[in-house]
Scaffold this active site. Structure first.
Site, PDB file in Angstrom:
ATOM      1  CE  LYS A   1     -15.045   2.881 -12.634  1.00  0.00           C
ATOM      2  NZ  LYS A   1     -14.183   2.474 -11.527  1.00  0.00           N
TER       3      LYS A   1
ATOM      4  CD  GLN B   1     -15.177   1.458  -8.210  1.00  0.00           C
ATOM      5  OE1 GLN B   1     -14.912   1.076  -9.341  1.00  0.00           O
ATOM      6  NE2 GLN B   1     -15.074   2.730  -7.859  1.00  0.00           N
TER       7      GLN B   1
ATOM      8  CG  ASP C   1      -8.863   0.488 -12.040  1.00  0.00           C
ATOM      9  OD1 ASP C   1      -9.331   1.481 -12.626  1.00  0.00           O
ATOM     10  OD2 ASP C   1      -9.461  -0.132 -11.145  1.00  0.00           O
TER      11      ASP C   1
END
Ligand code: GUN
Length: 297
Positions: free
Chosen positions: A56, A100, A123
């Protein structure tokens, strides 16, 4: 297997194309305002998570998106994590926040996701954003379902009136992709069936499917005998299976038995190189969108 090349959905090259498209948009946005800025928080030592996060950060760099990798202590208290999130929520220089997962087991991920501003939730996991998908007016869509829709769009898969079967009912893949495929929209209008561990006679349902999205996390569970000729298959699974012949001692396989299903499918995503790279590309798109949200109505 040359005859199969035309049917393989090349997520890797599409994602690379999207990343270069986003990089151009970021360049122009940065001229007018400033570079979009993503904060990535990670705690724990899950090796797969570290690999994802590195990818990422690297992709953000390629796009001209600024990113901060915030390594949280392994034993971080929930209250301290909330304090850090509040700080990032209030920081006008931060556009996107990503925590995460998985988090250490003593922290409730739902509470953490709830703490992120829905307008910085790149997200798309916040209940506000999931609710907007239900409303048919999405803001931030989780990156994997968004990537699947993008693949469907770019490969011109006609979804209208088609039977789509989603295997798996997770909050971040199964449920949102089901809603998107059923939505009254260009890449929707499908008749969607959601299958899961309690589904009876799954083979019968699968054999009627024009499109299958497999997101269960079970290595090579979908086999050729379960699908009809011409089906479009999207494999979301990433499973490590032992393989003594590889350097790492394992190899990655999807939820789909590629060997047998690809004999029947008209289009199929490989693992790796299918949905995975698209997920990261969509995160970049969501981060640019979050930055735009701040400066433009
Ligand atoms: N863990 C596995 N996939 C994801 C993802 O897409 N986002 C976050 N935040 N954590 C993950």
């Amino acid at each position: 297997m040359d005859s199969e090349i035309g049917k393989i959905i090349d997520g890797k090259s599409i994602a690379a194309k999207i990343v270069s498209e986003i990089a151009k948009e970021v360049k122009s946005f940065s001229k007018d305002f400033r570079a979009p800025h993503l904060a990535v928080l990670i705690s724990g030592d899950d090796s797969a998570s570290r690999v994802y996060v590195r990818s990422k950060i690297r992709t953000a760099e390629k796009c001209g998106i600024k990113s901060d990798l915030i390594n949280l202590p392994f034993d971080i208290k929930e209250s301290e994590l909330f304090r850090r999130l509040d700080e990032l929520n209030n920081d006008t220089n931060i556009d996107g926040i990503l925590v995460q997962l998985p988090l250490p087991s003593y922290i409730d991920p739902k509470k953490v996701i709830n703490r992120i501003s829905p307008y910085k939730d790149v997200d798309g996991f916040h209940p506000y954003n999931l609710g907007r998908i239900l409303e048919g007016d999405p803001l931030f869509v989780p990156c994997t379902p968004l990537g699947i829709i993008e693949l469907i769009k770019r490969y011109e898969v006609d979804t209208t009136g088609k039977n789509a079967v989603v295997i798996g009912r997770s909050v971040i893949v199964g449920k949102p992709i089901s809603m998107l495929l059923a939505d009254k929209s260009e890449n929707g209008n499908a008749t969607v069936t959601i299958c899961h561990s309690r589904t009876r006679d799954i083979k019968k349902i699968l054999r009627a499917a024009d499109i299958i999205v497999c997101a269960v996390g079970k290595a090579e569970m979908l086999t050729g005998d379960m699908v009809k000729p011409g089906v479009v298959v999207i494999d979301v699974g990433v499973n490590r299976v032992k393989d003594a012949e590889t350097k790492k001692g394992y190899r990655l396989v999807g939820d789909v038995d590629f060997e047998s299903v690809s004999q029947k499918a008209s289009l199929i995503t490989p693992v790796p190189g299918g949905v995975g790279p698209m997920t990261v590309a969509m995160l970049m798109g969501n981060t640019l969108k979050a930055a735009r949200l701040k400066y433009k109505k």
